[in-house]
Write an enzyme that holds these catalytic residues in place. Structure first.
Site, mmCIF file in Angstrom:
data_model
loop_
_atom_site.group_PDB
_atom_site.id
_atom_site.type_symbol
_atom_site.label_atom_id
_atom_site.label_comp_id
_atom_site.label_asym_id
_atom_site.label_seq_id
_atom_site.Cartn_x
_atom_site.Cartn_y
_atom_site.Cartn_z
ATOM 1 C CG PHE A 1 34.411 -38.750 -71.262
ATOM 2 C CD1 PHE A 1 34.364 -37.696 -72.156
ATOM 3 C CD2 PHE A 1 34.698 -38.477 -69.926
ATOM 4 C CE1 PHE A 1 34.609 -36.401 -71.750
ATOM 5 C CE2 PHE A 1 34.952 -37.181 -69.500
ATOM 6 C CZ PHE A 1 34.904 -36.128 -70.416
ATOM 7 N N GLY B 1 36.711 -42.815 -59.788
ATOM 8 C CA GLY B 1 36.578 -41.926 -60.931
ATOM 9 C C GLY B 1 35.121 -41.802 -61.319
ATOM 10 C CG ASP C 1 35.883 -38.047 -58.995
ATOM 11 O OD1 ASP C 1 36.541 -36.998 -58.839
ATOM 12 O OD2 ASP C 1 35.689 -38.555 -60.112
ATOM 13 N N GLY D 1 38.296 -32.993 -61.316
ATOM 14 C CA GLY D 1 38.662 -33.338 -62.682
ATOM 15 C C GLY D 1 40.039 -33.956 -62.779
ATOM 16 C CG HIS E 1 43.281 -42.423 -67.873
ATOM 17 N ND1 HIS E 1 42.545 -42.847 -66.780
ATOM 18 C CD2 HIS E 1 42.502 -42.682 -68.949
ATOM 19 C CE1 HIS E 1 41.388 -43.318 -67.193
ATOM 20 N NE2 HIS E 1 41.334 -43.234 -68.508
#
Length: 209
Positions: free
Chosen positions: A18, A45, A70, A74, A143
Protein backbone atom coordinates in the site's frame (compact mmCIF):
# COMPACT_ATOMS: atom_id res chain seq x y z
CA UNK A 1 19.29 12.55 -1.88
CA UNK A 2 19.70 8.77 -1.84
CA UNK A 3 17.47 6.98 -4.32
CA UNK A 4 17.16 3.27 -5.10
CA UNK A 5 18.50 1.85 -8.34
CA UNK A 6 15.89 1.46 -11.11
CA UNK A 7 15.62 -2.29 -10.62
CA UNK A 8 14.98 -1.87 -6.88
CA UNK A 9 12.35 0.80 -7.48
CA UNK A 10 10.73 -1.46 -10.08
CA UNK A 11 10.64 -4.35 -7.60
CA UNK A 12 9.10 -2.05 -4.98
CA UNK A 13 6.41 -0.84 -7.37
CA UNK A 14 5.63 -4.41 -8.50
CA UNK A 15 5.27 -5.76 -4.96
CA UNK A 16 1.89 -6.17 -3.32
CA UNK A 17 1.32 -3.45 -0.73
CA UNK A 18 0.00 0.00 0.00
CA UNK A 19 2.95 2.41 0.31
CA UNK A 20 3.05 5.13 -2.36
CA UNK A 21 6.32 5.70 -4.18
CA UNK A 22 6.90 9.13 -2.60
CA UNK A 23 6.73 7.74 0.90
CA UNK A 24 8.88 4.81 -0.16
CA UNK A 25 11.59 7.20 -1.31
CA UNK A 26 11.39 9.03 2.02
CA UNK A 27 11.80 5.71 3.84
CA UNK A 28 14.79 4.84 1.64
CA UNK A 29 16.43 8.17 2.40
CA UNK A 30 15.87 7.74 6.13
CA UNK A 31 17.20 4.19 6.07
CA UNK A 32 20.30 5.30 4.17
CA UNK A 33 21.06 7.88 6.84
CA UNK A 34 20.32 5.51 9.72
CA UNK A 35 22.44 2.73 8.23
CA UNK A 36 25.55 4.86 8.79
CA UNK A 37 25.31 3.79 12.45
CA UNK A 38 26.08 0.23 11.39
CA UNK A 39 23.08 -1.16 13.27
CA UNK A 40 20.12 -3.22 12.03
CA UNK A 41 17.14 -1.56 10.39
CA UNK A 42 13.84 -2.90 11.72
CA UNK A 43 10.28 -2.63 10.48
CA UNK A 44 7.14 -3.57 12.36
CA UNK A 45 4.43 -4.60 9.92
CA UNK A 46 5.76 -6.41 6.87
CA UNK A 47 2.68 -7.55 4.94
CA UNK A 48 4.03 -8.78 1.59
CA UNK A 49 7.40 -7.03 1.68
CA UNK A 50 6.91 -3.89 -0.40
CA UNK A 51 8.76 -1.60 2.04
CA UNK A 52 11.14 -4.39 3.03
CA UNK A 53 12.69 -4.24 -0.43
CA UNK A 54 13.85 -0.70 0.25
CA UNK A 55 15.22 -1.43 3.72
CA UNK A 56 16.95 -4.58 2.49
CA UNK A 57 18.63 -2.77 -0.38
CA UNK A 58 19.98 -0.13 2.00
CA UNK A 59 21.13 -2.84 4.41
CA UNK A 60 22.90 -4.67 1.58
CA UNK A 61 24.85 -1.58 0.61
CA UNK A 62 25.69 -0.65 4.21
CA UNK A 63 26.76 -4.13 5.30
CA UNK A 64 24.03 -4.45 7.89
CA UNK A 65 20.67 -6.28 7.91
CA UNK A 66 16.97 -5.49 7.70
CA UNK A 67 14.78 -7.15 10.32
CA UNK A 68 11.04 -7.54 9.79
CA UNK A 69 8.52 -8.30 12.52
CA UNK A 70 5.05 -9.54 11.56
CA UNK A 71 2.73 -12.40 12.48
CA UNK A 72 1.68 -12.51 8.81
CA UNK A 73 -2.01 -13.05 9.64
CA UNK A 74 -2.96 -9.55 8.51
CA UNK A 75 -4.02 -6.48 10.44
CA UNK A 76 -7.59 -5.61 11.35
CA UNK A 77 -8.46 -3.82 8.11
CA UNK A 78 -7.14 -6.76 6.05
CA UNK A 79 -9.52 -9.36 7.46
CA UNK A 80 -12.51 -10.72 5.48
CA UNK A 81 -15.19 -8.11 4.96
CA UNK A 82 -12.83 -5.18 5.47
CA UNK A 83 -11.58 -2.65 2.94
CA UNK A 84 -8.08 -4.01 2.43
CA UNK A 85 -8.83 -7.74 2.39
CA UNK A 86 -7.12 -9.73 -0.36
CA UNK A 87 -8.34 -13.26 -0.99
CA UNK A 88 -5.11 -14.16 -2.79
CA UNK A 89 -3.18 -14.15 0.49
CA UNK A 90 -5.57 -16.43 2.39
CA UNK A 91 -4.27 -19.92 3.21
CA UNK A 92 -7.02 -22.21 1.84
CA UNK A 93 -6.11 -25.01 4.23
CA UNK A 94 -6.65 -23.06 7.44
CA UNK A 95 -8.85 -20.26 6.12
CA UNK A 96 -6.65 -17.50 7.57
CA UNK A 97 -4.51 -14.84 5.99
CA UNK A 98 -0.89 -15.83 5.50
CA UNK A 99 1.25 -13.21 3.80
CA UNK A 100 4.53 -14.99 4.57
CA UNK A 101 4.77 -16.99 1.31
CA UNK A 102 4.10 -13.86 -0.76
CA UNK A 103 6.63 -11.94 1.31
CA UNK A 104 9.30 -14.56 0.67
CA UNK A 105 8.57 -14.53 -3.06
CA UNK A 106 8.83 -10.73 -3.06
CA UNK A 107 12.32 -10.84 -1.57
CA UNK A 108 13.38 -13.68 -3.86
CA UNK A 109 12.33 -11.79 -6.97
CA UNK A 110 14.22 -8.72 -5.78
CA UNK A 111 17.36 -10.76 -5.01
CA UNK A 112 17.43 -9.56 -1.40
CA UNK A 113 16.63 -12.65 0.69
CA UNK A 114 20.04 -12.88 2.31
CA UNK A 115 19.87 -9.32 3.62
CA UNK A 116 16.67 -9.82 5.63
CA UNK A 117 15.92 -11.56 8.90
CA UNK A 118 12.19 -12.25 8.99
CA UNK A 119 10.81 -12.66 12.51
CA UNK A 120 7.37 -14.27 12.49
CA UNK A 121 5.64 -13.28 15.70
CA UNK A 122 3.68 -10.57 17.47
CA UNK A 123 5.46 -7.29 17.96
CA UNK A 124 5.18 -7.00 21.78
CA UNK A 125 6.55 -10.52 22.28
CA UNK A 126 9.46 -9.97 19.91
CA UNK A 127 10.28 -6.58 21.43
CA UNK A 128 10.54 -8.15 24.89
CA UNK A 129 13.30 -10.51 23.77
CA UNK A 130 15.16 -8.08 21.50
CA UNK A 131 18.24 -6.97 23.38
CA UNK A 132 20.22 -4.78 20.99
CA UNK A 133 20.01 -1.24 19.69
CA UNK A 134 18.65 -0.38 16.25
CA UNK A 135 19.64 2.23 13.71
CA UNK A 136 16.08 2.59 12.45
CA UNK A 137 12.65 1.49 13.63
CA UNK A 138 9.84 1.77 11.08
CA UNK A 139 6.40 1.42 12.67
CA UNK A 140 3.76 0.35 10.15
CA UNK A 141 1.83 -2.38 11.95
CA UNK A 142 -1.72 -2.57 13.27
CA UNK A 143 -3.51 0.78 13.42
CA UNK A 144 -5.59 0.29 16.55
CA UNK A 145 -4.52 2.23 19.62
CA UNK A 146 -3.56 -1.02 21.33
CA UNK A 147 -1.27 -2.19 18.54
CA UNK A 148 0.26 1.18 17.73
CA UNK A 149 0.94 1.84 21.41
CA UNK A 150 2.50 -1.59 21.88
CA UNK A 151 4.73 -1.03 18.85
CA UNK A 152 5.84 2.37 20.11
CA UNK A 153 6.45 1.27 23.69
CA UNK A 154 8.20 -1.92 22.61
CA UNK A 155 10.49 -0.55 19.94
CA UNK A 156 11.07 3.20 20.31
CA UNK A 157 13.34 2.69 23.36
CA UNK A 158 15.57 0.46 21.23
CA UNK A 159 16.42 3.22 18.72
CA UNK A 160 20.07 4.13 19.25
CA UNK A 161 21.08 7.74 19.92
CA UNK A 162 21.19 9.42 16.52
CA UNK A 163 19.01 6.67 15.09
CA UNK A 164 15.66 7.20 13.42
CA UNK A 165 12.07 6.39 14.33
CA UNK A 166 9.81 6.38 11.28
CA UNK A 167 6.03 6.27 11.69
CA UNK A 168 3.70 5.62 8.76
CA UNK A 169 0.06 6.62 8.27
CA UNK A 170 0.21 9.71 10.48
CA UNK A 171 -2.97 11.69 9.78
CA UNK A 172 -3.57 14.80 11.91
CA UNK A 173 -7.05 15.12 10.36
CA UNK A 174 -9.35 12.22 11.34
CA UNK A 175 -11.07 12.56 7.97
CA UNK A 176 -7.89 11.33 6.29
CA UNK A 177 -7.32 8.17 8.32
CA UNK A 178 -7.08 6.44 11.68
CA UNK A 179 -5.61 8.36 14.58
CA UNK A 180 -3.55 5.73 16.43
CA UNK A 181 -0.30 6.37 14.48
CA UNK A 182 -0.82 10.12 14.92
CA UNK A 183 -1.18 9.67 18.66
CA UNK A 184 2.08 7.74 19.00
CA UNK A 185 3.77 10.36 16.83
CA UNK A 186 2.60 13.06 19.23
CA UNK A 187 3.78 10.93 22.13
CA UNK A 188 7.24 10.56 20.58
CA UNK A 189 7.54 14.31 19.99
CA UNK A 190 6.23 15.07 23.47
CA UNK A 191 8.68 12.70 25.12
CA UNK A 192 11.61 14.98 24.36
CA UNK A 193 13.56 11.94 23.15
CA UNK A 194 12.91 12.56 19.46
CA UNK A 195 12.97 15.50 17.07
CA UNK A 196 11.18 15.55 13.75
CA UNK A 197 13.48 15.81 10.74
CA UNK A 198 11.17 15.20 7.77
CA UNK A 199 7.54 14.91 6.71
CA UNK A 200 6.44 13.22 3.48
CA UNK A 201 2.68 12.86 3.16
CA UNK A 202 1.76 10.49 6.02
CA UNK A 203 5.39 9.55 6.80
CA UNK A 204 7.14 11.12 9.80
CA UNK A 205 10.87 10.70 10.39
CA UNK A 206 12.17 11.45 13.88
CA UNK A 207 15.73 11.37 15.18
CA UNK A 208 16.59 10.15 18.65
CA UNK A 209 18.44 12.83 20.59
Amino acid sequence: MSVPAPEILAAFEAAKGFMPAGEGLALYEAATEAAKLGLPLLEVGTYCGRSTILLADVARQAGTVAVTVDHHRGSEEQQPGWEYHDETVVDPEVGLMDTLPTFRRTLRKAGLEEHVIAVVGRSPQVAKVWGGQLGLVFIDGGHTDEHATNDYEGWAPKVAPGGLLVIHDVFPDPADGGQAPYRIYLRAIGSGDFEEISVTDSMRVLRRR
